[in-house]
Design a protein around this motif. Structure first.
Motif, PDB file in Angstrom:
ATOM      1  N   HIS A 206      -3.657   1.596  -5.072  1.00 50.49           N
ATOM      2  CA  HIS A 206      -2.538   0.591  -5.861  1.00 50.49           C
ATOM      3  C   HIS A 206      -2.277   0.679  -7.599  1.00 50.49           C
ATOM      4  CE1 HIS A 206      -6.540  -1.946  -5.662  1.00 50.49           C
ATOM      5  NE2 HIS A 206      -5.539  -3.028  -6.120  1.00 50.49           N
ATOM      6  N   VAL A 216       2.134  -2.700  -6.151  1.00 47.87           N
ATOM      7  CA  VAL A 216       1.359  -3.741  -4.331  1.00 47.87           C
ATOM      8  C   VAL A 216       0.275  -4.236  -4.412  1.00 47.87           C
ATOM      9  CG1 VAL A 216       2.347  -1.622  -2.909  1.00 47.87           C
ATOM     10  CG2 VAL A 216      -0.028  -1.744  -4.144  1.00 47.87           C
ATOM     11  N   MET A 310      -3.602  -5.777   3.444  1.00 45.49           N
ATOM     12  CA  MET A 310      -2.600  -6.180   2.594  1.00 45.49           C
ATOM     13  C   MET A 310      -1.901  -6.911   3.557  1.00 45.49           C
ATOM     14  SD  MET A 310      -2.370  -2.510   0.763  1.00 45.49           S
ATOM     15  CE  MET A 310      -0.398  -2.632  -0.144  1.00 45.49           C
ATOM     16  N   VAL A 316       0.279   0.888   2.903  1.00 41.29           N
ATOM     17  CA  VAL A 316       1.819   2.064   2.418  1.00 41.29           C
ATOM     18  C   VAL A 316       0.758   3.216   3.009  1.00 41.29           C
ATOM     19  CG1 VAL A 316       2.588   3.259   0.567  1.00 41.29           C
ATOM     20  CG2 VAL A 316       1.361   0.236   0.942  1.00 41.29           C
ATOM     21  N   ILE A 365       6.644   1.904   0.350  1.00 40.36           N
ATOM     22  CA  ILE A 365       5.364   0.902  -0.666  1.00 40.36           C
ATOM     23  C   ILE A 365       6.524   0.079  -1.531  1.00 40.36           C
ATOM     24  CG2 ILE A 365       6.519   2.202  -2.605  1.00 40.36           C
ATOM     25  CD1 ILE A 365       3.808   1.775  -3.598  1.00 40.36           C
TER      26      ILE A 365
END
Ligand code: FAD
Length: 368
Positions: A206, A216, A310, A316, A365
């Protein structure tokens, strides 16, 4: 002097190596840049669970396709990766937990899937006789199983190398950016030029995405594992629990592997991770509660591996929305091992601008 390839992959975990295998098999030249060594992080530290059971609905198509690959994994990487079909069972200890399972089963059935099976207490104890008395039922995937993470990552690495992939260990990528129509990937030891870049940098990925304008909310965490000395065989399937964090399995040599996500402490600077003994105690208590036979177990080793979480529990996977020729695959939330064979295929399809064979829009994303 720069070196170059059609594709540079940042990160030599399973996602990077699987992507490399699929890209190289399609005829592309590939360089993998890995900061430490192949499978140093999540891909080498995981529990090896090959599980469709309880997958997020968005992941089900990938998980089913991956499972087909696991059943023929030697065709992909010339090794069976220690894959064994043991079944995976989710245990309900109470009627309320059983209701949760029924709802899940109804949801998945409504989507048209029949790979998860509701079982009553009698079938549960037939499958897992060592379970403490009093559990009320469960959910089972009889064709799920587990594999050996070390063998798996070694097999993917060797297959990639056999296909001509150049794997550079000890190569920390410091930056990558567009330059005169191609990508320049900088490392501490020099730079590499490529037409396409795949960001498979795991719990660090990220940072690159954010620098390229795609922030993200990945949160690194360090799920812990324990392994015991050998014990007489007492459990065949992998056992999970509705109400507790548990992943529990006995290997063919008798050692018992205990996980479930109790977190240790990651150090994102050094890549080291530390055990949290209070959390580990909760994990041990769960196992003692559910499997009385474990009171005689001897714990041999515990460790923690760093993984990216996440907020919505799914990774992602897909093209960059800001940069041409850049693709991301990261944030696998503690269950990427099982889908790694298919993620590599998807990434190779993206790299070759081919039609992607599975639905990946939920993993975009820019969804946050
Ligand atoms: C304890 C634990 C148990 C798990 N159990 C299971 C399970 O039973 N079943 C399941 O399906 N999944 C499981 N998982 C999840 C699974 O292991 C991961 O989802 C998967 O391995 C992710 O692979 P990856 O390649 O994305 O990440 P990683 O394996 O972390 O690879 C990323 C790589 O990128 C490298 N890197 C980072 N930054 C740079 C840089 N700047 N330059 C170069 N290289 C860089 C890192 O060194 C690392 O090697 C578990 C994970 C853990 C930690």
């Amino acid at each position: 002097m720069s070196e170059g390839a059609d594709v540079v992959i940042v990160g030599g975990g399973l996602m990077g190596c699987s992507t490399a295998v699929h890209c190289a098999a399609a005829g592309l030249s590939v360089i993998v840049l890995e900061r430490f060594h192949v499978a140093r992080h999540a891909s080498g530290a995981n529990a090896g669970g090959v599980r469709r059971l309880m997958r997020h609905p968005a992941e089900i198509p990938l998980s089913l396709a991956a499972m087909e690959k696991w059943h023929r994994i030697a065709e992909l990487v010339d090794d069976d990766c220690g894959f064994a079909v043991s079944g995976q069972v989710l245990v309900a200890e109470t009627e309320a937990e059983m209701e949760t399972i029924r709802k899940r089963h109804a949801e998945v059935s409504a989507l048209g899937y029949d790979y998860e099976e509701l079982i009553d207490a009698e079938e549960l104890y037939r499958l897992v006789p060592a379970l403490v008395p009093g559990c009320v039922g469960g959910l089972v995937c009889r064709d799920d199983g587990f594999a050996d993470p070390f063998r798996t990552s070694t097999a993917f690495r060797r297959k990639a190398e056999a296909l001509g992939v150049d794997i550079r260990e000890g190569s920390t990528v410091t930056d990558f950016y567009r330059k005169d129509g191609y990508w320049r990937v900088e490392t501490e030891a020099g730079f590499f030029d490529a037409h396409k870049v795949v960001n498979c940098a795991g719990s660090w990925a990220h940072r690159f995405a954010e620098r390229l304008g795609e922030p993200v909310p990945l949160e690194p965490f360090a799920p812990m594992m324990m392994v015991t000395a050998r014990m007489p065989a007492f459990v065949d399937p992998v056992v999970l629990s509705v109400g507790r964090s548990l992943s529990f399995k006995q290997s063919a040599v008798g050692t018992v592997l205990i996980g479930g996500g109790h977190p240790g402490r990651p150090d994102m600077q050094t890549g080291a991770s530390a055990i949290d003994f209070a959390e580990l105690g909760i994990s041990a208590r769960t196992v003692l509660d559910l499997f009385p036979v474990m009171r005689s177990a001897t714990l041999v080793r515990a460790w923690a591996g760093i993984e990216g979480k996440m907020p919505d529990g799914i990774p992602v996977i897909g093209p960059s929305t800001t940069e041409e020729g850049l693709f991301h695959a990261f944030g696998f939330c503690g269950h990427g091992f099982q889908i790694s064979p298919i993620v590599g295929r998807i990434m190779s399809e993206l790299v070759m601008s081919a039609e992607v064979s599975l639905p990946i829009s939920p993993f975009a994303i820019d969804r946050f």
